[in-house]
Design a protein around this motif. Structure first.
Motif, PDB file in Angstrom:
ATOM      1  N   UNK A   1       2.716   8.224 -63.221  1.00 46.47           N
ATOM      2  CA  UNK A   1       2.780   7.940 -64.653  1.00 46.47           C
ATOM      3  C   UNK A   1       4.192   7.713 -65.138  1.00 46.47           C
ATOM      4  N   UNK A   2       4.410   7.994 -66.416  1.00 46.42           N
ATOM      5  CA  UNK A   2       5.701   7.701 -67.039  1.00 46.42           C
ATOM      6  C   UNK A   2       6.838   8.544 -66.474  1.00 46.42           C
ATOM      7  N   UNK A   3       6.504   9.705 -65.894  1.00 49.16           N
ATOM      8  CA  UNK A   3       7.536  10.587 -65.344  1.00 49.16           C
ATOM      9  C   UNK A   3       7.720  10.395 -63.843  1.00 49.16           C
ATOM     10  N   UNK A   4       7.192   9.300 -63.304  1.00 47.49           N
ATOM     11  CA  UNK A   4       7.203   9.110 -61.857  1.00 47.49           C
ATOM     12  C   UNK A   4       8.616   8.887 -61.330  1.00 47.49           C
ATOM     13  N   UNK A   5       8.753   9.164 -60.051  1.00 50.19           N
ATOM     14  CA  UNK A   5      10.024   8.996 -59.349  1.00 50.19           C
ATOM     15  C   UNK A   5      10.193   7.531 -58.971  1.00 50.19           C
ATOM     16  N   UNK A   6      11.266   6.916 -59.437  1.00 45.87           N
ATOM     17  CA  UNK A   6      11.572   5.529 -59.092  1.00 45.87           C
ATOM     18  C   UNK A   6      12.544   5.538 -57.908  1.00 45.87           C
ATOM     19  N   UNK A   7      12.202   4.812 -56.844  1.00 43.93           N
ATOM     20  CA  UNK A   7      13.044   4.877 -55.660  1.00 43.93           C
ATOM     21  C   UNK A   7      13.082   3.551 -54.918  1.00 43.93           C
ATOM     22  N   UNK A   8      14.070   3.444 -54.018  1.00 48.48           N
ATOM     23  CA  UNK A   8      14.254   2.238 -53.219  1.00 48.48           C
ATOM     24  C   UNK A   8      14.794   2.636 -51.851  1.00 48.48           C
ATOM     25  N   UNK A   9      14.766   1.688 -50.924  1.00 49.09           N
ATOM     26  CA  UNK A   9      15.325   1.924 -49.588  1.00 49.09           C
ATOM     27  C   UNK A   9      16.494   0.968 -49.378  1.00 49.09           C
ATOM     28  N   UNK A  10      17.432   1.387 -48.524  1.00 53.43           N
ATOM     29  CA  UNK A  10      18.619   0.569 -48.277  1.00 53.43           C
ATOM     30  C   UNK A  10      19.031   0.691 -46.816  1.00 53.43           C
ATOM     31  N   UNK A  11      19.658  -0.374 -46.319  1.00 55.97           N
ATOM     32  CA  UNK A  11      20.140  -0.404 -44.946  1.00 55.97           C
ATOM     33  C   UNK A  11      20.652  -1.785 -44.599  1.00 55.97           C
ATOM     34  N   UNK A  12      21.016  -1.962 -43.336  1.00 59.73           N
ATOM     35  CA  UNK A  12      21.654  -3.220 -42.925  1.00 59.73           C
ATOM     36  C   UNK A  12      20.667  -4.370 -42.779  1.00 59.73           C
ATOM     37  N   UNK A  13      19.441  -4.079 -42.345  1.00 65.83           N
ATOM     38  CA  UNK A  13      18.499  -5.127 -41.981  1.00 65.83           C
ATOM     39  C   UNK A  13      17.281  -5.114 -42.893  1.00 65.83           C
TER      40      UNK A  13
ATOM     41  N   UNK B   1       9.031   8.580 -45.954  1.00 68.53           N
ATOM     42  CA  UNK B   1       7.672   9.091 -46.136  1.00 68.53           C
ATOM     43  C   UNK B   1       7.652  10.297 -47.066  1.00 68.53           C
ATOM     44  N   UNK B   2       8.658  11.162 -46.958  1.00 62.36           N
ATOM     45  CA  UNK B   2       8.705  12.343 -47.817  1.00 62.36           C
ATOM     46  C   UNK B   2       8.962  11.960 -49.271  1.00 62.36           C
ATOM     47  N   UNK B   3       9.844  10.991 -49.501  1.00 62.68           N
ATOM     48  CA  UNK B   3      10.089  10.532 -50.861  1.00 62.68           C
ATOM     49  C   UNK B   3       8.824   9.907 -51.433  1.00 62.68           C
ATOM     50  N   UNK B   4       8.099   9.139 -50.622  1.00 63.76           N
ATOM     51  CA  UNK B   4       6.844   8.535 -51.088  1.00 63.76           C
ATOM     52  C   UNK B   4       5.831   9.608 -51.477  1.00 63.76           C
ATOM     53  N   UNK B   5       5.721  10.656 -50.669  1.00 64.06           N
ATOM     54  CA  UNK B   5       4.804  11.759 -51.012  1.00 64.06           C
ATOM     55  C   UNK B   5       5.236  12.440 -52.296  1.00 64.06           C
ATOM     56  N   UNK B   6       6.538  12.655 -52.420  1.00 61.51           N
ATOM     57  CA  UNK B   6       7.070  13.313 -53.608  1.00 61.51           C
ATOM     58  C   UNK B   6       6.809  12.474 -54.858  1.00 61.51           C
ATOM     59  N   UNK B   7       6.985  11.158 -54.746  1.00 66.67           N
ATOM     60  CA  UNK B   7       6.748  10.264 -55.885  1.00 66.67           C
ATOM     61  C   UNK B   7       5.276  10.309 -56.300  1.00 66.67           C
ATOM     62  N   UNK B   8       4.392  10.463 -55.317  1.00 65.91           N
ATOM     63  CA  UNK B   8       2.955  10.507 -55.618  1.00 65.91           C
ATOM     64  C   UNK B   8       2.554  11.792 -56.336  1.00 65.91           C
ATOM     65  N   UNK B   9       3.396  12.837 -56.244  1.00 64.28           N
ATOM     66  CA  UNK B   9       3.085  14.109 -56.918  1.00 64.28           C
ATOM     67  C   UNK B   9       3.232  14.019 -58.437  1.00 64.28           C
ATOM     68  N   UNK B  10       4.021  13.074 -58.934  1.00 59.22           N
ATOM     69  CA  UNK B  10       4.251  12.982 -60.376  1.00 59.22           C
ATOM     70  C   UNK B  10       4.078  11.535 -60.843  1.00 59.22           C
TER      71      UNK B  10
END
Length: 428
Positions: free
Chosen positions: A38-50, A27-36
């Motif tokens: 456009x072209x400078x946005x934060x690209x992110x993914x989630x990872x785990x076993x399931x 949730x914090x990464x999603x909020x952070x990504x929403x702060x910037x």
């Protein structure tokens, strides 16, 4: 935001995103990504076993944050600490891996190894000194050679303490020689609580405490010089006029992490090291009685495998409700906050610390929301953003570091200040 390449499409990958803490990090990464955007946005993914559990986490975050796009736009990577190939594939896709899978003594090293071997920077929220120092001993040279940063303890353990000391040093006019910190956690009517994973880390950490002394001998460090008057150690339990309650030494990783940072700054920057002692408030006499009884039982049980098994099977019972397998409720999280106050002394400008007693004092404070799942995730994510944006300001272009030694030339304190963890000077 720093650019990502076609071969490494994500700035940040949250590993262990379906765990209790990992969900808050998502949730914090999603909020952070929403702060910037456009072209400078934060690209992110989630990872785990399931994959199914990760889908549920994204669905839950989408609802809580009113961001329906999280359900479809965020990539899911299946990775397991027991499958080396899966970790390698994950690390090849991200610039920074946020590792939320603990206890780290059991599950942390494969992720560090995969990051170093595959060129991804690594950040965790570990509060286990044995793991943190073992990773420094085993992987510092390898990480340095590959240009990879491995930065542990980037949560409540131990960013407020480590960066709080650096902040206090910068605000002090002269030579700061000693600091005592006092932690006070305030909660609402339901009290405060922690998750089972933190309790497990404490159980196995205390059980294996002797190995930490043996590990430290392998570094071959000379003792840091004592600058100025040597500070007398306080007792195990005393009444603090600063907090107006009884306090005990803080048992977490803060002293260990601060010591590593002070050694780095002394050896690399020729800065005068600071003597540091950390304490935490435990309340009144009834709380002291509960602490004494619980601590005695805990100390006895961690010595035996059956005792450790019982402690980890029934965390709520043996911790008097301070930890549970369910973790804190949202109400408990919302009603809890912390203050970490630093009382420092030293020598004013122009005075020789080798002559006489300290003649100057300072008081600083770090304030924040609930430490385990609000302040921790904010600190972790802002550490990652700082690494991404200010890589040129980190030391040596790679290696294993404490937060203070990694970020001392960056704007991390300012970033934290604007994300709910506030640093200030108080009257003293």
């Amino acid at each position: 935001m720093a650019a990502v390449t076609a071969g490494r499409p994500y700035h940040i990958i949250v590993f262990g995103a379906s765990g209790f803490t990992g969900q808050f990090v998502v949730e914090e990464v999603a909020r952070c990504a929403a702060e910037c955007p456009g072209s400078s946005s934060l690209k992110w993914a989630v990872a785990g076993r399931s994959r199914r559990r990760l889908e549920e986490v994204l669905k839950q975050a989408a609802g809580r944050l009113s961001m329906p796009e999280l359900r479809t736009d965020i990539e899911i990577i299946v990775a397991d600490v027991s499958i080396e190939e899966s970790l390698a594939i994950m690390c090849q896709q991200g610039v920074v891996i946020l590792n939320c899978v603990g206890p780290y003594r059991f599950y942390g090293e494969p992720v560090v190894k995969a990051c170093v071997e595959n060129g991804a920077h690594y950040i965790d929220i570990c509060g286990e000194p044995q793991f943190l120092e073992q990773m420094q001993l085993e992987y510092h040279s390898k990480a340095l050679a590959r240009g990879v940063y491995v930065i542990g303890s980037c949560g409540f353990d131990s960013i407020p303490a480590d960066l709080g000391i650096l902040y206090t040093q910068r605000q002090f006019k002269g030579t700061l020689t000693a600091v005592e910190s006092f932690l006070d956690i305030s909660s609402g009517s339901q009290g405060s609580s922690g998750h089972d994973a933190t309790w497990q880390s404490a159980v196995y950490g205390f059980a294996d405490s002797r190995s930490l002394c043996q590990l430290r001998k392998k570094f071959g460090h000379k003792p840091l010089p004592v600058v100025g008057a040597k500070v007398k150690k306080r007792g195990f339990l005393f009444f603090s006029k600063e907090l107006q309650q009884y306090v005990i030494p803080f048992m977490g990783s803060d002293p260990s992490v601060v010591r590593r940072t002070q050694r780095f700054l002394y050896e690399e920057e020729q800065q005068s090291p600071v003597q540091y002692s950390a304490y935490v408030g435990v309340g009144g006499l009834f709380s002291v009685f509960k602490l004494f009884c619980g601590g005695l039982l805990f100390w006895f049980m961690v010595k035996f495998s059956l005792g450790r098994r019982l402690l980890t099977m029934f965390p709520s019972f043996f911790s008097f409700g301070m930890f549970s397998k369910a973790g804190p409720t949202m109400k408990q999280i919302e009603d809890t906050c912390f203050s970490l106050t630093f009382y420092g002394e030293g020598y004013s400008e122009g005075r020789d610390p080798s002559q006489g007693r300290p003649d100057a004092r300072i008081c600083t404070q770090v304030l924040g929301a609930e430490p385990g799942y609000v302040a921790t995730v904010s600190a972790m994510v802002q550490a990652a953003v700082t690494l991404l944006n200010e890589l040129h300001s980190l030391p040596r272009r790679g290696g294993v570091y404490s937060p203070g030694s990694a970020f001392y030339k960056t704007s991390l304190i300012d970033r934290l200040h604007s994300h709910g963890i506030m640093f200030s000077v108080r009257n003293y």
